[in-house]
Design a protein around this motif. Structure first.
Motif, mmCIF file in Angstrom:
data_model
loop_
_atom_site.group_PDB
_atom_site.id
_atom_site.type_symbol
_atom_site.label_atom_id
_atom_site.label_comp_id
_atom_site.label_asym_id
_atom_site.label_seq_id
_atom_site.Cartn_x
_atom_site.Cartn_y
_atom_site.Cartn_z
ATOM 1 N N SER A 82 0.807 -1.259 0.021
ATOM 2 C CA SER A 82 -0.001 0.020 0.092
ATOM 3 C C SER A 82 0.701 1.340 -0.135
ATOM 4 C CB SER A 82 -1.056 0.039 1.439
ATOM 5 O OG SER A 82 -1.750 -1.207 1.213
ATOM 6 N N PHE A 83 1.889 1.276 -0.141
ATOM 7 C CA PHE A 83 2.954 2.205 -0.215
ATOM 8 C C PHE A 83 2.838 2.932 -1.643
ATOM 9 C CE2 PHE A 83 5.287 -0.727 2.344
ATOM 10 C CZ PHE A 83 5.538 0.115 3.727
ATOM 11 N N GLU A 84 2.463 4.114 -1.567
ATOM 12 C CA GLU A 84 2.405 5.148 -2.689
ATOM 13 C C GLU A 84 2.736 6.758 -2.429
ATOM 14 O OE1 GLU A 84 -2.003 6.582 -3.026
ATOM 15 O OE2 GLU A 84 -1.660 4.603 -3.742
ATOM 16 N N PHE A 85 2.859 7.217 -3.310
ATOM 17 C CA PHE A 85 3.298 8.726 -3.209
ATOM 18 C C PHE A 85 2.630 9.660 -2.215
ATOM 19 C CE2 PHE A 85 2.665 13.179 -4.125
ATOM 20 C CZ PHE A 85 4.055 13.789 -4.064
ATOM 21 N N GLY A 86 3.291 10.466 -1.373
ATOM 22 C CA GLY A 86 2.638 11.012 -0.365
ATOM 23 C C GLY A 86 2.564 10.392 0.822
ATOM 24 N N ARG A 87 2.414 9.107 0.927
ATOM 25 C CA ARG A 87 2.285 8.288 2.322
ATOM 26 C C ARG A 87 3.186 8.556 3.227
ATOM 27 N NH1 ARG A 87 -1.764 4.138 1.625
ATOM 28 N NH2 ARG A 87 -1.826 4.223 4.070
ATOM 29 N N PRO A 88 3.126 8.814 4.559
ATOM 30 C CA PRO A 88 4.038 8.845 5.690
ATOM 31 C C PRO A 88 4.511 7.359 5.878
ATOM 32 C CG PRO A 88 1.953 9.145 6.411
ATOM 33 C CD PRO A 88 1.530 9.222 5.000
ATOM 34 N N VAL A 89 5.889 7.147 6.355
ATOM 35 C CA VAL A 89 6.418 5.812 6.951
ATOM 36 C C VAL A 89 7.313 6.168 7.944
ATOM 37 C CG1 VAL A 89 6.173 4.792 4.505
ATOM 38 C CG2 VAL A 89 8.106 6.021 5.269
ATOM 39 N N GLN A 106 9.851 10.537 11.113
ATOM 40 C CA GLN A 106 8.891 10.194 9.785
ATOM 41 C C GLN A 106 9.772 10.561 8.520
ATOM 42 O OE1 GLN A 106 4.845 11.203 10.004
ATOM 43 N NE2 GLN A 106 4.790 11.372 11.924
ATOM 44 N N ALA A 107 9.359 9.705 7.444
ATOM 45 C CA ALA A 107 9.660 9.966 5.975
ATOM 46 C C ALA A 107 8.528 9.961 5.269
ATOM 47 C CB ALA A 107 10.895 8.987 5.670
ATOM 48 N N THR A 108 8.653 10.334 3.947
ATOM 49 C CA THR A 108 7.573 10.570 3.016
ATOM 50 C C THR A 108 7.633 9.710 1.769
ATOM 51 O OG1 THR A 108 6.737 12.530 4.173
ATOM 52 C CG2 THR A 108 5.653 11.943 1.939
ATOM 53 N N VAL A 109 6.856 8.880 1.173
ATOM 54 C CA VAL A 109 7.118 8.125 0.129
ATOM 55 C C VAL A 109 7.045 9.228 -1.093
ATOM 56 C CG1 VAL A 109 6.315 6.414 -1.503
ATOM 57 C CG2 VAL A 109 5.886 6.201 1.036
ATOM 58 N N SER A 110 8.290 9.351 -1.943
ATOM 59 C CA SER A 110 8.035 10.089 -3.154
ATOM 60 C C SER A 110 7.673 9.265 -4.447
ATOM 61 C CB SER A 110 9.745 10.749 -3.344
ATOM 62 O OG SER A 110 9.899 11.396 -4.341
ATOM 63 N N TYR A 111 8.256 8.091 -4.323
ATOM 64 C CA TYR A 111 8.054 6.977 -5.386
ATOM 65 C C TYR A 111 8.333 5.718 -4.973
ATOM 66 C CZ TYR A 111 10.247 3.970 -9.103
ATOM 67 O OH TYR A 111 10.432 3.205 -9.993
ATOM 68 N N VAL A 261 0.098 17.883 -19.799
ATOM 69 C CA VAL A 261 -0.357 17.766 -18.460
ATOM 70 C C VAL A 261 1.001 17.942 -17.697
ATOM 71 C CG1 VAL A 261 -1.191 16.149 -16.797
ATOM 72 C CG2 VAL A 261 -1.999 16.182 -19.082
ATOM 73 N N LEU A 262 0.490 18.546 -16.507
ATOM 74 C CA LEU A 262 1.783 18.858 -15.479
ATOM 75 C C LEU A 262 0.960 18.116 -14.079
ATOM 76 C CD1 LEU A 262 4.266 19.830 -14.709
ATOM 77 C CD2 LEU A 262 3.217 21.822 -13.848
ATOM 78 N N ARG A 263 1.806 16.894 -13.769
ATOM 79 C CA ARG A 263 1.288 15.935 -12.830
ATOM 80 C C ARG A 263 1.976 16.310 -11.416
ATOM 81 N NH1 ARG A 263 -0.343 12.567 -8.983
ATOM 82 N NH2 ARG A 263 -0.555 10.541 -9.302
ATOM 83 N N ILE A 264 1.326 16.831 -10.441
ATOM 84 C CA ILE A 264 1.889 17.106 -9.301
ATOM 85 C C ILE A 264 1.944 15.914 -8.511
ATOM 86 C CG2 ILE A 264 1.455 18.480 -7.149
ATOM 87 C CD1 ILE A 264 2.160 20.163 -9.796
ATOM 88 N N GLY A 265 3.129 15.444 -8.186
ATOM 89 C CA GLY A 265 3.145 14.002 -7.474
ATOM 90 C C GLY A 265 3.663 12.895 -8.461
ATOM 91 N N ASN A 266 3.921 11.661 -7.901
ATOM 92 C CA ASN A 266 4.619 10.902 -8.618
ATOM 93 C C ASN A 266 3.381 9.665 -9.004
ATOM 94 O OD1 ASN A 266 7.028 11.682 -9.370
ATOM 95 N ND2 ASN A 266 7.937 11.043 -7.374
#
Length: 633
Positions: A82-89, A106-111, A261-266
């Motif tokens: 369930s790890f994806e962009f923006g999720r805290p870990v 904490q860290a944050t998922v970038s990719y 398209v400019l996608r904010i987030g990965n």
């Protein structure tokens, strides 16, 4: 606590949304803490919430000047996560006696892909701690940020006065009718009449429009055309959805239509095409980026030198740092301006619409895809940035995921789209022609969920794989003494005997078609169960099957939620429930079954104990419908 009537004032409605969201927040936070304390690492790994152990790779500064660390999972790589962009870990260590200790950051998922993640780290000390650990793990953490953003959005909506947000609040939540302009209709001959009418309704809407797209009716195609036509009238639009996956899907279709398209987030599905329109990749590709990268590198070196207590020439260093920072800021502003000015579409999740890159930006039109799966509070995050809103989705399919039963029962599950479809019917355009299913598969869903208004396009009306084959079968397990077992709150229930029977019937159907024909024609299969435990067991049985091995690439097993938005030539559904009390649990949420039965293009096979399920009128009706089909053959 009961859902309130629609006649409550907009202020009272927002206040209630805040209360229900608070209930959900407290419940989910308590559940997370309970699971963290009671669920071992091995169980969290199996549920896709944790990677352990991980291999720690390189660290570096990415194009957004964030310190990131690469990690890779070394075991259990076939388990969906369930790890994806923006999720805290959070990172952790596990001692020999099984005791888990967490690092204090904490860290944050970038990719993230199947086996590798890139995590945004809070600082170099955190990186060194993880790199120095023996067999560290990484675990999803409770997402405070998303809740905080939703609470902030509701507060902004509540206190809005004398601006467009206040007008939209009072119109969307009050009794006022939405306004529409009179425009000469746009002709789009490649769309069907209901799709063309929906696009024109979007173009005429002053405040709100809804594109209601039942399964297979081309909702995404219609939405893409509505966005394309809107961009003839506006320089830029904001396109959002609840999930990263949904944002990826609509973004890819817009790129295929020739839009920038400019996608904010990965993206969640990572390939060169998807990455090419992300903000991060576009930022790196800008002509000014090499100079910015060199300045940032020099800044880090100078800052490291400045921290040395014995360093001389501190005044000259401060001046140099100041000049470099000013130049770096100027370059960042220039790159951002170029990227946003050249984009037709800004795409993000609803929570991502609060990203710092979008601060101060407004849009003429906001499009929310899969709006029926989004919490109302999440929609308001993005609505704050727009003058009008277009919602697309189907409130007869999957609802938002809500953990707190009391909050769901009290009305949190009711989405803004569902509310508006009922209170502002003049804003709704129903797509009526579907291009996916054999007519017999479609008809039951059409009658039960769409007032019998759907029709199958002639190209799919009689589609099938085998001659003399009924499009829908129900394999009744009554009398076979198959019993369900409960295996935990997260995984739900399992019925191994039913799963084994499903595999045998699937193998027999594959043999009837022929493996060579399946491979030549790329006939694909889906196996659906509402329960994760049943899905995991079925996946294991598929891996063991010699008959299914040659076609494994054409076969997917997943939950109903996992199949949302997908379709297959052949669908098998395992309903699992078999008990003497007639209890069916969340199979009582009929929208889930609507999703499940409408994934099939040509053949639908349902396995379930009729003695248990047919006590519910919906399943009794479905069983009777299938029996009539067989009698008519």
């Amino acid at each position: 606590m009961k859902p309130q009537a629609d006649i409550q004032s907009p202020a009272a409605h927002i206040e209630r949304q805040q209360l229900l969201l608070r209930m959900e927040y407290e419940y989910e936070k308590a559940e997370f803490q309970r699971q963290t304390e009671t669920m071992g690492v091995a169980r969290q790994v199996k549920r896709g919430l944790c990677w352990w152990p991980v291999g720690v790779g390189r660290n570096y500064y990415n194009s957004l000047n964030q310190l990131v660390l690469e990690v890779e999972r070394t075991r259990d790589t076939d388990i969906e996560h369930s790890f994806e962009f923006g999720r805290p870990v959070v990172f952790f260590r596990q001692s020999a006696d099984g005791q888990v200790s967490y690092y204090p950051f904490q860290a944050t998922v970038s990719y993230a892909d199947d086996t590798r993640m890139v995590l945004v780290m809070p600082g170099m000390n955190a990186v060194l701690d993880v790199q120095g650990a023996d067999a560290p793990g990484v675990q999803l953490f409770f997402d405070e940020t998303s809740y905080r953003t939703m609470f902030e959005a509701l507060a902004d909506v509540a206190r809005a006065r004398g601006n467009r947000l206040a007008e939209l609040r009072d119109l969307l939540l009050g009794t006022q009718k939405p306004g529409f302009r009179q425009l000469y209709p746009v002709r789009l001959p490649w769309l069907n009449p209901t799709q063309e009418a929906a696009v024109n309704r979007v173009l005429c809407a002053r405040d709100v429009a809804i594109v209601h797209g039942p399964p297979g009716t081309g909702k995404t195609t219609t939405l893409v055309e509505a966005i394309y036509e809107t961009l003839h009238r506006e320089p830029q639009v904001l396109v959002c959805a609840q999930s990263n996956t949904a944002v990826d899907w609509i973004s890819e279709r817009l790129v295929d239509r020739g839009l920038s398209v400019l996608r904010i987030g990965n993206p969640t599905r990572v390939d060169d095409k998807m990455l090419s329109f992300t903000y991060e990749r576009r930022f790196e590709a800008h002509p000014a980026y090499p100079e910015l990268w060199a300045i940032r590198r020099e800044l880090r070196a100078l800052q490291s030198r400045a921290r040395r207590p014995d360093y001389a020439g501190r005044e000259a260093l401060r001046n140099r740092l100041s000049r470099l920072r000013d130049r770096a800021t100027a370059l960042e502003v220039q790159i951002n301006a170029d990227l946003f000015d050249s984009a037709h579409v800004i795409a993000s999740t609803l929570v991502g619409a609060n990203h710092r890159l979008l601060h101060g930006r407004r849009f003429g039109t906001l499009f929310i895809d899969e709006a029926a799966q989004a919490l109302e509070a999440a929609c308001w995050i993005a609505i704050r940035r727009a003058d009008r809103v277009v919602l697309a989705g189907d409130h007869q399919q999957l609802p938002p995921t809500i953990k707190c039963p009391e909050a769901a029962r009290s009305g949190l599950e009711r989405t803004l789209m569902q509310r508006l479809a009922q209170t502002k019917p003049e804003a709704v355009s129903l797509l009526r022609v579907q291009y996916r299913m054999n007519e017999a598969i479609m008809q039951f869903s059409s009658r039960r969920f769409y007032n019998g208004m759907l029709q199958a396009d002639p190209s799919v009306r009689h589609r099938g794989i085998l001659d003399l084959d009924t499009p829908i079968d129900w394999i009744d397990t009554t009398g076979l003494d198959f019993k369900e077992q409960f295996v935990g709150d997260t995984f739900g229930r399992i019925n191994r005997d039913e799963a084994d029977l499903l595999i045998r019937h699937l193998e027999a159907y594959v043999a009837r078609i022929g493996t060579d024909r399946i491979l030549d024609e790329r006939i694909d299969f889906g196996i659906i169960s509402p329960y994760r435990a049943q899905v995991q067991y079925l996946r294991g049985r598929i891996r063991q099957s010699a008959v299914l091995r040659p076609i494994r690439d054409l076969l997917a097993a997943n939950t109903v939620d996992g199949f949302q938005g997908q379709e297959r030539d052949v669908i098998f559904i395992s309903l699992v429930r078999a008990n003497d009390q007639g209890q069916i649990g969340f199979l009582g949420d009929l929208r889930r079954m609507n999703v499940a039965i409408t994934r099939a293009r040509m053949k639908l096979v349902i396995l379930g104990e009729a003695a248990t399920l047919a006590r519910h009128p919906f399943y009794a009706d479905l069983l009777a419908y299938i029996r009539r089909l067989h009698e008519a053959e």
